[in-house]
Structures are given as C-alpha cells and as structure tokens.
Design a protein around this motif. Sequence first.
Motif, short mmCIF file in Angstrom:
data_model
loop_
_atom_site.label_atom_id
_atom_site.label_comp_id
_atom_site.label_asym_id
_atom_site.label_seq_id
_atom_site.Cartn_x
_atom_site.Cartn_y
_atom_site.Cartn_z
N ASP A 43 0.81 -1.22 0.00
CA ASP A 43 0.00 0.00 0.00
C ASP A 43 0.84 1.27 0.00
O ASP A 43 0.31 2.36 0.22
CB ASP A 43 -0.95 0.01 1.20
N SER A 44 2.14 1.16 -0.25
CA SER A 44 2.97 2.36 -0.24
C SER A 44 2.79 3.15 -1.53
O SER A 44 2.34 2.64 -2.56
CB SER A 44 4.45 1.98 -0.05
N LEU A 45 3.14 4.41 -1.46
CA LEU A 45 3.16 5.31 -2.62
C LEU A 45 4.61 5.46 -3.04
O LEU A 45 5.50 5.61 -2.20
CB LEU A 45 2.58 6.68 -2.25
N LEU A 46 4.87 5.44 -4.35
CA LEU A 46 6.26 5.40 -4.79
C LEU A 46 6.47 6.23 -6.05
O LEU A 46 5.66 6.22 -6.97
CB LEU A 46 6.68 3.94 -5.08
N TRP A 47 7.60 6.91 -6.05
CA TRP A 47 8.13 7.55 -7.26
C TRP A 47 9.64 7.43 -7.16
O TRP A 47 10.26 8.01 -6.28
CB TRP A 47 7.72 9.02 -7.36
N GLY A 48 10.26 6.62 -8.04
CA GLY A 48 11.69 6.42 -7.90
C GLY A 48 12.37 6.01 -9.18
O GLY A 48 11.75 5.46 -10.09
N GLN A 219 6.49 -6.47 -4.52
CA GLN A 219 7.36 -7.36 -5.29
C GLN A 219 7.39 -6.95 -6.77
O GLN A 219 8.46 -6.91 -7.39
CB GLN A 219 6.85 -8.79 -5.14
N VAL A 220 6.24 -6.63 -7.32
CA VAL A 220 6.17 -6.18 -8.72
C VAL A 220 6.94 -4.88 -8.90
O VAL A 220 7.70 -4.72 -9.86
CB VAL A 220 4.69 -6.01 -9.14
N LEU A 221 6.79 -3.94 -7.97
CA LEU A 221 7.49 -2.66 -8.08
C LEU A 221 9.00 -2.83 -8.02
O LEU A 221 9.74 -2.17 -8.76
CB LEU A 221 7.02 -1.71 -6.97
N ARG A 222 9.47 -3.72 -7.16
CA ARG A 222 10.92 -3.95 -7.08
C ARG A 222 11.44 -4.52 -8.39
O ARG A 222 12.51 -4.13 -8.87
CB ARG A 222 11.25 -4.88 -5.91
N GLN A 223 10.69 -5.45 -8.96
CA GLN A 223 11.13 -6.04 -10.23
C GLN A 223 11.15 -4.99 -11.35
O GLN A 223 12.09 -4.94 -12.15
CB GLN A 223 10.21 -7.20 -10.61
N LEU A 224 10.12 -4.17 -11.40
CA LEU A 224 10.10 -3.12 -12.42
C LEU A 224 11.27 -2.15 -12.25
O LEU A 224 11.92 -1.77 -13.22
CB LEU A 224 8.77 -2.35 -12.33
N THR A 233 9.72 4.43 -11.76
CA THR A 233 8.76 3.47 -11.25
C THR A 233 7.79 4.19 -10.32
O THR A 233 8.21 4.97 -9.46
CB THR A 233 9.47 2.34 -10.50
N TYR A 234 6.49 3.92 -10.49
CA TYR A 234 5.48 4.67 -9.75
C TYR A 234 4.42 3.75 -9.16
O TYR A 234 4.14 2.67 -9.68
CB TYR A 234 4.81 5.71 -10.65
N SER A 235 3.84 4.21 -8.06
CA SER A 235 2.70 3.53 -7.45
C SER A 235 1.88 4.58 -6.73
O SER A 235 2.35 5.21 -5.76
CB SER A 235 3.16 2.46 -6.45
N VAL A 236 0.66 4.80 -7.20
CA VAL A 236 -0.23 5.78 -6.60
C VAL A 236 -1.63 5.19 -6.52
O VAL A 236 -2.36 5.14 -7.51
CB VAL A 236 -0.26 7.11 -7.40
N ASP A 237 -1.96 4.65 -5.36
CA ASP A 237 -3.34 4.27 -5.08
C ASP A 237 -3.91 3.28 -6.10
O ASP A 237 -5.01 3.46 -6.62
CB ASP A 237 -4.20 5.53 -5.04
N GLY A 238 -3.14 2.23 -6.41
CA GLY A 238 -3.61 1.20 -7.33
C GLY A 238 -3.14 1.37 -8.76
O GLY A 238 -3.34 0.47 -9.58
N LEU A 239 -2.54 2.48 -9.09
CA LEU A 239 -1.92 2.69 -10.40
C LEU A 239 -0.43 2.40 -10.26
O LEU A 239 0.26 3.08 -9.51
CB LEU A 239 -2.15 4.12 -10.87
N ILE A 240 0.06 1.39 -10.99
CA ILE A 240 1.46 1.00 -10.85
C ILE A 240 2.10 0.85 -12.23
O ILE A 240 1.41 0.56 -13.21
CB ILE A 240 1.62 -0.32 -10.07
N GLY A 241 3.41 1.04 -12.30
CA GLY A 241 4.11 0.86 -13.56
C GLY A 241 5.49 1.46 -13.52
O GLY A 241 5.99 1.87 -12.46
#
Length: 445
Positions: A43-48, A219-224, A233-241
């Motif tokens: 459930d974390s938010l990410l921009w990296g 896990q998906v975010l780390r692989q990306l 790499t981003y993750s915002v409230d269910g939007l990932i990629g």
Amino acid sequence: MTIPPRGQQEAVASPAIPLLRSLTVERPPMSDHGLLDYVVRDDSLLWGRRGDGMIGFGESVRFESTGSERFALARDWWNSVIAAAKVENPMELPGTGPLAFASFSFSYTSTYASRMIVPEIIVGRTGDRSWITYTPADPLAELSINAAEARLAELLEEVSEERELSRGDDRLVAGTVSEDGYLESVAKGVAAIEAGRLTKLVLARDAVAELASPIAVAQVLRQLALRYADCWTYSVDGLIGTTPEMLVEVKGQVARARVLAGTLDRATAPANDPDYAHRMLSGDEKQRHEHQLAIDSLTEELGPLVSGMDSPAEPFVLQLPNVWHLASDVEARLRERADGSTPTALDLVEVLHPTAAVCGTPTKIAGEVIRELEGMDRGPYAGPVGWVDAAGNGEFGIALRGGVIESPCRVRLFAGCGIVAASLPEAELAESWAKMRPMREALNI
C-alpha cells in the motif's frame, strides 16, 4: 483559465482545508539499494529511479476531482493546504517537506477520480542525501524525529507477502478492446489521417491479468525498478508501472522533459547487428516524423512560459529491456512573472497534458477521434503521475508501461501506439504487446 502565481499563499484555511503539521529531518545516507530497501508494503506510494525518489506510507489527507477542471481544482486545493500548514523543513531541497503524490485521468470525460495524497511518512533520497518527513493526520500527535522514526518502524513491521511467480493458472484475457477491435480502430485512424482530419493519432488498448492469488504489489514494483532502471517506477493508489517518459520536472526555475515517440521491439531484432536500432529509428522517415510531432507539441505549449529552451536537433536512441525509443531531453528556464513567481509543476502539468506523444496532433482533434474510435475509458493510463512539494517543485511522468489494480487478483494493463499515415494495423498491434511486456514480465504472465 488564469494560472495563479507560483508561491502565492493567500488562501484562507476553512473547515474543508486540513491544518497539516509537518517535520522534515535529514537521515544518514542509504545503502546502495536506495529506496528499494523500503519497498516492502503493497500500500505504499512510490516515485523512484535508480534508487532515488520518494516512498510514502500511510495517508494524512487526500483530494479527488473529475472533469475538465480537475487540474485547477487540485492546484487550488494544494495551494490552500500549504498556505495553512505549519512546516519545519531545514533541508529545503526539492521533494523535502510535505508533498502530495498525484495521479490524473487522461481525459476530462473519464470516470476515474484524479487524486492527490499526502502521506503520513515519506522517506526520500537524492544522491548521498536522504530524509524523513512526518505529517501526522492526528493534530495532537507528537511532532518530533523520535516520533517519526518510531512511526516508520511500526509501518515497516507490516511487510507484505510475496507471491510465487511460476504459477501456471494466471492468465491474460482480452480487455474492453479486443485485438480485432484494435486492428479496426487503427485502420480507421489511418483513414482519418489520410482524409486530413489530423496528422498523428495515438490509439490504446487494454488487456486484463487474472491472477490465481492476490498481486504482490511491492514485489512487482521492485522487479520493475530493477529491470527498467532508466525509467521512473510509480505507485499511486492502485496505479502501478514504470514509465520511460517524463512529462515535466520542475526544480527551482528549471523545467525538464523527456519526450519519446518512435518505438522498435527488441524481441524481433536480428542478432549481431549493432546498428539496427539506430538505422530503423533514426533513419526511418515515419519514426522521425512521429517524434518531431511530439517535440513540436511540447515546445509550442512551453513557449509562453519559458525564457529559454534547449531542445536537441537530433534525438537519441533510448534502450530499454523491451523496446528501443527515439528520445529527446528538453530543458527550459521558466519565465518570471510580474510578481517574481514562476510556474509550479502543477501549472505545467495542466498546460502540457495531453502531449502529442499520447494523444496526437492537433491534440484537440486527436482527443475527439480517440473518443470516437478507441472504445474505452483510459482512466489514469497516459495521464500525469508523480508528485509536487510545498514549493511547487515536482516530477510528473506519463503513466505508461503500467496497469490499474481493479481487485486483489485483477490488473488491467494498457498500451498505446502512435498512428501516422504510414502505420500498419498489424505492426501497431505487435508494438502494443511489446509495450505491455514490462508488466507482463513483472506479473510472470
């Protein structure tokens, strides 16, 4: 619509505006893995990118908006929040202090609610400097470095489960737009271009990943992040990629963008031909034409807001694990207004979206044709995703090479292709599959 000056803080707090308190403290340098050490919760938010960036935990406040005024409403809300906030930030680096992670819908007609989320805890890194920002939702919470570190430790105790990636019962099924439907829409798009309605059109399609067990987002975010190190790499409230395209980065008085248009699938490249990508992209008239339209779109929109711009005469070939792109990095100095302010990241996002790279040329007509031919709601796909801080600095990529988590076992993937007069429907369909490859690999489908 008039864009308010950057730094203007005349908004008066009202019951609808949260009175945030925020503390930022510098921390010791991170390990070589950078932010990846903290990507452990779904459930974390990410921009990296390359270990730098920000990761957010918890939620202090959020704002949602829809329609044609979604950017203006979000900007006004953020200005009001910052005007009312009590902020202690001795670092004063871009990305420090309170910030909001944000995702905006591609179209004003979308049912997807554009959103801005202020995390309770942010851990950030740029180079050898790192920090923690604590913005508690509880107005009575202790605001100190000890309280911040204690809350972070508490959050990091809840590590999300990983998922076996070798399951054979996961599957990818047709989305709203079938393969045949996409071929037909591309053919109609080419016909519209040949009829003179527009010069370029970007058409997208979707596919749905149906999983036998819940997706392990972290896990998906780390692989990306590991596989696509040159992307954001981003993750915002269910939007990932993981996007290769920077819509705009604002730091101080400088704005930067990375423009991509022109794509070549690496899976079909011949072996032992080192010049293949350059020859097929830089030497191809169709690819160069498509890329130049995207550059012209960006520079035309930026022009009135900047006092100088550096746009290279020749694009470079960006190599990613799945494709090659023609790419250009543009840098501009923001123009000061009468009061000495300059545009914020949110100001530029509203001005620049949508670009020719994800919509077409002219953009207004392309948007109309997309609504006629595409047959789906893009939601946040190809919309701006990123962050903005209290000073107006920010980074917003274009939400590409990703998907939307619709339920624990269902993820909708998206991909789009630039259509010009010389486009072939079968080639564009193949390109769309290549662009879905990052998420398919990360999900092992």
